[in-house]
Design an enzyme around this catalytic site. Structure first.
Site, PDB file in Angstrom:
ATOM      1  N   GLN A 105       0.908  -1.084   0.251  1.00 50.43           N
ATOM      2  CA  GLN A 105       0.014   0.148   0.146  1.00 50.43           C
ATOM      3  C   GLN A 105       1.006   1.554  -0.151  1.00 50.43           C
ATOM      4  O   GLN A 105       1.505   1.666   0.753  1.00 50.43           O
ATOM      5  CB  GLN A 105      -0.944   0.227   1.466  1.00 50.43           C
ATOM      6  CG  GLN A 105      -1.920   1.008   1.345  1.00 50.43           C
ATOM      7  CD  GLN A 105      -2.950   1.325   2.565  1.00 50.43           C
ATOM      8  OE1 GLN A 105      -1.989   1.534   3.455  1.00 50.43           O
ATOM      9  NE2 GLN A 105      -4.186   1.150   2.313  1.00 50.43           N
ATOM     10  N   TYR A 175      -6.072  10.321   3.789  1.00 51.86           N
ATOM     11  CA  TYR A 175      -5.574  10.549   3.495  1.00 51.86           C
ATOM     12  C   TYR A 175      -5.140  11.870   2.302  1.00 51.86           C
ATOM     13  O   TYR A 175      -5.819  12.350   1.994  1.00 51.86           O
ATOM     14  CB  TYR A 175      -4.303   9.597   2.884  1.00 51.86           C
ATOM     15  CG  TYR A 175      -4.403   8.326   4.593  1.00 51.86           C
ATOM     16  CD1 TYR A 175      -4.746   8.585   4.802  1.00 51.86           C
ATOM     17  CD2 TYR A 175      -2.789   7.833   4.262  1.00 51.86           C
ATOM     18  CE1 TYR A 175      -4.689   7.712   6.420  1.00 51.86           C
ATOM     19  CE2 TYR A 175      -2.821   6.693   5.037  1.00 51.86           C
ATOM     20  CZ  TYR A 175      -3.350   6.627   6.086  1.00 51.86           C
ATOM     21  OH  TYR A 175      -3.048   5.907   7.305  1.00 51.86           O
ATOM     22  N   ARG A 351      -9.259  -6.724  10.186  1.00 53.30           N
ATOM     23  CA  ARG A 351      -9.727  -7.478  11.379  1.00 53.30           C
ATOM     24  C   ARG A 351      -9.772  -9.046  11.580  1.00 53.30           C
ATOM     25  O   ARG A 351      -8.924  -8.893  12.521  1.00 53.30           O
ATOM     26  CB  ARG A 351     -11.019  -6.567  11.948  1.00 53.30           C
ATOM     27  CG  ARG A 351     -10.859  -5.116  12.394  1.00 53.30           C
ATOM     28  CD  ARG A 351     -11.594  -4.384  12.636  1.00 53.30           C
ATOM     29  NE  ARG A 351     -12.384  -4.413  11.835  1.00 53.30           N
ATOM     30  CZ  ARG A 351     -14.141  -4.735  11.748  1.00 53.30           C
ATOM     31  NH1 ARG A 351     -14.273  -3.316  13.092  1.00 53.30           N
ATOM     32  NH2 ARG A 351     -15.030  -4.083  10.957  1.00 53.30           N
TER      33      ARG A 351
HETATM   34  C1  LIG Z   1      -5.049  -1.784  13.448  1.00 53.23           C
HETATM   35  C2  LIG Z   1      -5.537  -1.577  11.710  1.00 53.23           C
HETATM   36  C3  LIG Z   1      -4.544  -1.083  11.459  1.00 53.23           C
HETATM   37  C4  LIG Z   1      -5.008  -0.370  10.181  1.00 53.23           C
HETATM   38  N1  LIG Z   1      -4.211   0.150   8.940  1.00 53.23           N
HETATM   39  C5  LIG Z   1      -4.249   0.368   8.177  1.00 53.23           C
HETATM   40  C6  LIG Z   1      -4.279   1.579   7.221  1.00 53.23           C
HETATM   41  O1  LIG Z   1      -2.519   1.509   6.927  1.00 53.23           O
HETATM   42  N2  LIG Z   1      -4.123   1.733   5.641  1.00 53.23           N
HETATM   43  C7  LIG Z   1      -5.551   1.380   5.337  1.00 53.23           C
HETATM   44  O2  LIG Z   1      -5.992   1.238   4.091  1.00 53.23           O
HETATM   45  N3  LIG Z   1      -6.508   0.883   6.231  1.00 53.23           N
HETATM   46  C8  LIG Z   1      -5.675   0.360   7.731  1.00 53.23           C
HETATM   47  N4  LIG Z   1      -6.897  -0.619   7.506  1.00 53.23           N
HETATM   48  C9  LIG Z   1      -8.012  -0.242   7.677  1.00 53.23           C
HETATM   49  C10 LIG Z   1      -8.886  -2.276   7.463  1.00 53.23           C
HETATM   50  O3  LIG Z   1      -8.245  -1.828   5.572  1.00 53.23           O
HETATM   51  C11 LIG Z   1     -10.158  -1.950   6.583  1.00 53.23           C
HETATM   52  O4  LIG Z   1     -10.720  -0.691   5.668  1.00 53.23           O
HETATM   53  C12 LIG Z   1     -11.251  -2.242   8.629  1.00 53.23           C
HETATM   54  O5  LIG Z   1      -9.735  -2.672   9.044  1.00 53.23           O
HETATM   55  C13 LIG Z   1     -12.144  -2.410   7.231  1.00 53.23           C
HETATM   56  O6  LIG Z   1     -12.307  -3.835   7.190  1.00 53.23           O
HETATM   57  P1  LIG Z   1     -12.406  -5.488   8.101  1.00 53.23           P
HETATM   58  O7  LIG Z   1     -13.612  -4.784   8.561  1.00 53.23           O
HETATM   59  O8  LIG Z   1     -12.381  -6.601   7.871  1.00 53.23           O
HETATM   60  O9  LIG Z   1     -11.357  -4.825   9.143  1.00 53.23           O
HETATM   61  C14 LIG Z   1      -6.239  -0.450   9.703  1.00 53.23           C
HETATM   62  C15 LIG Z   1      -7.790  -1.338  10.283  1.00 53.23           C
HETATM   63  C16 LIG Z   1      -7.021  -2.016  11.447  1.00 53.23           C
HETATM   64  C17 LIG Z   1      -8.238  -2.967  12.217  1.00 53.23           C
END
Ligand SMILES: Cc1cc2nc3c(=O)[nH]c(=O)nc-3n(C[C@H](O)[C@H](O)[C@H](O)COP(=O)(O)O)c2cc1C
Length: 399
Positions: A105, A175, A351
């Site tokens: 990314q 961002y 997650r």
């Molecule tokens: C601990 C953590 C760190 C994350 N860091 C990023 C990141 O660096 N860049 C990004 O685009 N999204 C980041 N996200 C968001 C996830 O990519 C995703 O959009 C979000 O968790 C929803 O998806 P999920 O329901 O499968 O968790 C992060 C999410 C979590 C939980």
């Protein structure tokens, strides 16, 4: 009567992503690892990605590879430079050995960047105060925008040199590119402000530069906000138009659909519980006091449900022909099947795979039983661990 057969794409079937073939349609979404204290790859980072790769994902996404030192959300994050390549090569080799692909990314955090720990100024469409860094981001000049665009191309080239199969350009979460798209944050009067066409120039420009830099050597995807989830932020209709332009520009092999703002509405990204106490605990006073006092407002809660972004993503699916990646609350086989049935080409999971990196193999082994359920409770306490060592507080993974 509809006589069409019910054509059903198996989420475990291989799929083309531009020049790359993934062994299945499941992508580990970017979840910033906090495993690069010297802004270089560590064994810890390799392990973080080796686990979901060994656990069956088609592709894992390394977060976050900033395109410039000032584009990091914190000073210990990797930024793409020649010095980082040998470590990144070790990382991509380790993931390939597990049969998975790997994406970097890349992006510039803009107003979300931490100017204090980066020891470099942050950039934003207009001068902007970031309460976490207690610093102002300065208004990006035309030269800054040109430099950031070049830096995206350079980062993408370094990703090729490092053995990545794809780059994901970060166009979400307010961002830099996303903050330019936002009418709330972008109050510029020049050719980068005002009309959507102007506000979309940074996003379109960086994607074009990345594609020009890598040709068809690797896949290029982007992560785009469907909405910021804030009044006067990026609305759905505008975002659909931006996605159409990105499709017409021809720079992308797939688009991942996200929502929310790291600046003004972080829980919209996640849905579920507000980790106010844990988040406050990650900072020192007086910031921790401020977070405790204002946390309920900043961390506005949205009830969790499976595929919580599907209703919005459906509208993009209806308007676009390019491959789309459904994200947000995908944790089990039924939801993956639903995504495929709704016409999405890939699913991305954050997650659930943080909590259980082996989840995909267990779902595959479960076959028709479809009985495997995720250990993720969407408590969102993992969010607060990104300041030390990202992990799931329920399962302790990835260790
Ligand atoms: C601990 C953590 C760190 C994350 N860091 C990023 C990141 O660096 N860049 C990004 O685009 N999204 C980041 N996200 C968001 C996830 O990519 C995703 O959009 C979000 O968790 C929803 O998806 P999920 O329901 O499968 O968790 C992060 C999410 C979590 C939980």
């Amino acid at each position: 009567m509809n006589t069409q057969p019910n054509v059903f794409t198996d989420v475990f079937s291989p799929a083309r992503l531009g020049p790359v073939t993934l062994r299945n349609r499941i992508i580990k979404a970017a979840t910033f690892e906090a495993a690069t204290p010297n802004a270089l790859v560590t064994d810890d980072l390799i392990n973080y990605h080796r686990l979901p790769a060994a656990g069956g994902v088609g592709m894992t996404t390394v977060a976050y590879c900033a395109v410039a030192p000032g584009g990091r959300t914190d000073g210990w994050q990797i930024w793409m430079r020649p010095e980082a390549v040998p470590g990144l090569r070790r990382l991509t080799d380790a993931i390939h050995a597990e049969g998975a692909a790997i994406s970097a990314q890349i992006g510039h955090a803009g107003p979300v960047a931490n100017a204090r720990t980066n020891k470099a100024p942050a950039l934003a469409p207009v001068r902007f105060f970031n309460p976490l860094s207690m610093r102002f981001a300065r208004k990006a000049t035309r030269d800054d925008i040109a430099e950031v665009t070049r830096a995206h191309a350079n980062a993408a080239r370094l990703a090729v040199d490092s053995g990545f199969d794809a780059v994901e350009v970060h166009l979400g979460h307010n961002y830099l590119a996303s903050s330019f798209l936002s009418p709330l944050l972008n109050r510029r009067k020049d050719e980068f402000g005002g009309s959507l066409e102007n506000r979309a120039k940074v996003a379109r420009g960086v994607v074009r530069a990345v594609r020009d830099a890598v040709g068809d050597q690797i896949a290029v995807t982007a992560k785009l906000n469907m909405t910021d989830g804030v009044r006067a932020g990026i609305p759905m209709d505008e975002s659909i138009q931006t996605a159409k332009w990105l499709e017409e520009d021809g720079g992308l092999d797939a688009l991942e659909l996200t929502a929310g703002s790291s600046l003004v509405n972080p829980l919209y990204l996640f849905h579920g519980d507000a980790p106010i106490k844990e988040f406050a605990g990650a900072f020192k006073p007086p910031l921790s006091w401020g977070i405790r006092m204002t946390g309920k407002k900043f961390f506005r809660e949205y009830p969790y449900r499976e595929a919580f972004l599907l209703d919005k993503a459906r509208r993009f699916r209806a308007e676009l022909t390019m491959p789309l990646i459904l994200l947000g609350g995908i944790t089990n086989r039924e939801t993956m099947d639903l995504a495929m049935a709704e016409g999405f080409d890939f699913v991305a999971m954050g997650r659930a795979l943080l909590a259980e990196p082996d989840l995909i193999n267990r779902i595959a082994d479960d076959g028709e039983a479809r009985s495997v359920r995720s250990a993720c409770t969407h408590c969102n306490k993992c969010m607060a661990t990104i300041y030390t060592h990202t992990h799931c507080v329920v399962t302790g993974m990835p260790g």
